[in-house]
Design a protein around this motif. Structure first.
Motif, PDB file in Angstrom:
ATOM      1  N   GLU A 165       4.678  -7.030   2.772  1.00 32.33           N
ATOM      2  CA  GLU A 165       5.816  -6.672   2.149  1.00 32.33           C
ATOM      3  C   GLU A 165       6.600  -5.589   2.905  1.00 32.33           C
ATOM      4  O   GLU A 165       6.127  -4.849   3.672  1.00 32.33           O
ATOM      5  N   HIS A 166       7.826  -6.068   3.488  1.00 28.00           N
ATOM      6  CA  HIS A 166       8.665  -5.207   4.641  1.00 28.00           C
ATOM      7  C   HIS A 166       7.503  -5.067   5.874  1.00 28.00           C
ATOM      8  O   HIS A 166       7.571  -3.897   6.582  1.00 28.00           O
ATOM      9  N   ARG A 167       6.996  -5.888   6.266  1.00 26.69           N
ATOM     10  CA  ARG A 167       6.145  -6.118   7.542  1.00 26.69           C
ATOM     11  C   ARG A 167       4.810  -4.903   7.451  1.00 26.69           C
ATOM     12  O   ARG A 167       4.154  -4.916   8.299  1.00 26.69           O
ATOM     13  N   LEU A 168       4.609  -4.697   6.126  1.00 35.13           N
ATOM     14  CA  LEU A 168       3.678  -3.960   5.803  1.00 35.13           C
ATOM     15  C   LEU A 168       2.435  -4.992   5.184  1.00 35.13           C
ATOM     16  O   LEU A 168       2.614  -5.881   4.488  1.00 35.13           O
ATOM     17  N   LEU A 169       1.269  -4.484   5.354  1.00 33.40           N
ATOM     18  CA  LEU A 169       0.133  -5.205   4.636  1.00 33.40           C
ATOM     19  C   LEU A 169      -0.076  -4.495   3.297  1.00 33.40           C
ATOM     20  O   LEU A 169      -0.003  -3.335   3.305  1.00 33.40           O
ATOM     21  N   ARG A 170      -0.266  -5.177   2.193  1.00 35.87           N
ATOM     22  CA  ARG A 170      -0.060  -4.495   0.944  1.00 35.87           C
ATOM     23  C   ARG A 170      -1.199  -4.809   0.293  1.00 35.87           C
ATOM     24  O   ARG A 170      -1.912  -6.002   0.145  1.00 35.87           O
ATOM     25  N   MET A 171      -1.800  -4.124  -0.514  1.00 37.43           N
ATOM     26  CA  MET A 171      -2.799  -4.201  -1.618  1.00 37.43           C
ATOM     27  C   MET A 171      -2.483  -3.605  -2.817  1.00 37.43           C
ATOM     28  O   MET A 171      -1.922  -2.459  -2.981  1.00 37.43           O
ATOM     29  N   HIS A 172      -2.398  -4.626  -3.836  1.00 37.71           N
ATOM     30  CA  HIS A 172      -2.135  -3.888  -5.246  1.00 37.71           C
ATOM     31  C   HIS A 172      -3.413  -4.002  -6.168  1.00 37.71           C
ATOM     32  O   HIS A 172      -3.902  -5.312  -6.342  1.00 37.71           O
ATOM     33  N   VAL A 173      -3.583  -3.303  -6.904  1.00 34.51           N
ATOM     34  CA  VAL A 173      -4.935  -3.184  -7.860  1.00 34.51           C
ATOM     35  C   VAL A 173      -4.228  -3.722  -9.138  1.00 34.51           C
ATOM     36  O   VAL A 173      -3.622  -2.786  -9.961  1.00 34.51           O
TER      37      VAL A 173
END
Length: 244
Positions: A165-173
């Motif tokens: 997301e927006h060049r970010l690595l994302r982690m969603h619990v």
């Protein structure tokens, strides 16, 4: 010497500035962290709530960054949390308080709520040998943890979604709960496992924006209410009023 005041306001300028600093500090303050990283399309700070005369803090589920130190790479993920981490309509520990996330609402489960206070610490240790298993829609890992509601050591299951997301690595619990049946309880987990570094490499190669619909939770906007700014999205409604 008298305090400086904002024009047309009785609130001292110095106090106003201190409020902004205090609220900004509720985001991750690790070296290298910045508010810019948290412009993500998920709830960044969950509002505290009160039930039966008891106030429940939700600051432990605020958006934050976590970096994993490896020999060849040190990926950093921006982490957000979902409604199912602390709610469950069918639990015997559910209370008569429905918490919304902009998509739907569920009753707060005190068993899940208490366990959720340990989530951030568990995620920060994913680079210490944790095995993350893959299902069709998400990934998960399990561990034995003391359940404060029962006083017993039980299997705690944490379900995760990884994406760009927006060049970010994302982690969603997406969810976290004590599993009482199924994989890991009635029979061993029989799925291929990955470490967090392998998952980081896989996530970087994924097309952007591919994530479960549960990730797109947002505070519900009342009729006539303006859209929250990126900073306001990360503070409670009560605190927003204090800044105006």
């Amino acid at each position: 010497m008298s305090e400086l005041k904002l024009e047309g306001s009785e609130v001292p300028l110095a106090r106003k500035f201190q409020d902004w600093i205090r609220l900004a500090s509720r985001f991750d303050t690790a070296p290298g962290a910045s508010l810019k990283k948290y412009q993500v399309d998920s709830i960044q700070v969950w509002d505290d709530f009160e039930h039966a005369g008891t106030r429940y803090a939700m600051g432990h589920l605020s958006c934050h960054a976590v970096m994993f130190k490896g020999e060849k790479l040190s990926p950093e993920f921006v982490v957000t949390y979902g409604l199912h981490c602390f709610t469950d309509d069918n639990s015997e520990y559910a209370i008569a308080f429905a918490y919304p996330d902009g998509r739907h609402e569920r009753r707060v489960c005190l068993e899940r709520y208490e366990a959720s206070k340990k989530l951030r610490g568990l995620l920060e240790k994913l680079d210490q040998g944790a095995v993350i298993h893959q299902t069709r829609d998400e990934r998960f890992f399990t561990m034995k943890m003391l359940n404060s509601a029962t006083g017993k050591l039980e299997l705690y299951k944490i379900c995760l979604a990884f994406f760009h997301e927006h060049r970010l690595l994302r982690m969603h619990v997406t969810s976290a709960f004590f599993a009482r049946r199924g994989e890991g309880v009635d029979f061993p987990v029989n799925r291929k496992g990955f470490n967090i570094f392998k998952i980081a490499m896989q996530t970087r190669s994924k097309p952007k924006g591919l994530c479960p619909k549960e990730v797109r939770n947002r505070h519900k906007k009342s009729p006539g209410q303006k859209q929250r700014s990126p900073l306001e999205e990360g503070i409670s409604a009560t605190e927003q009023r204090a800044l105006r």
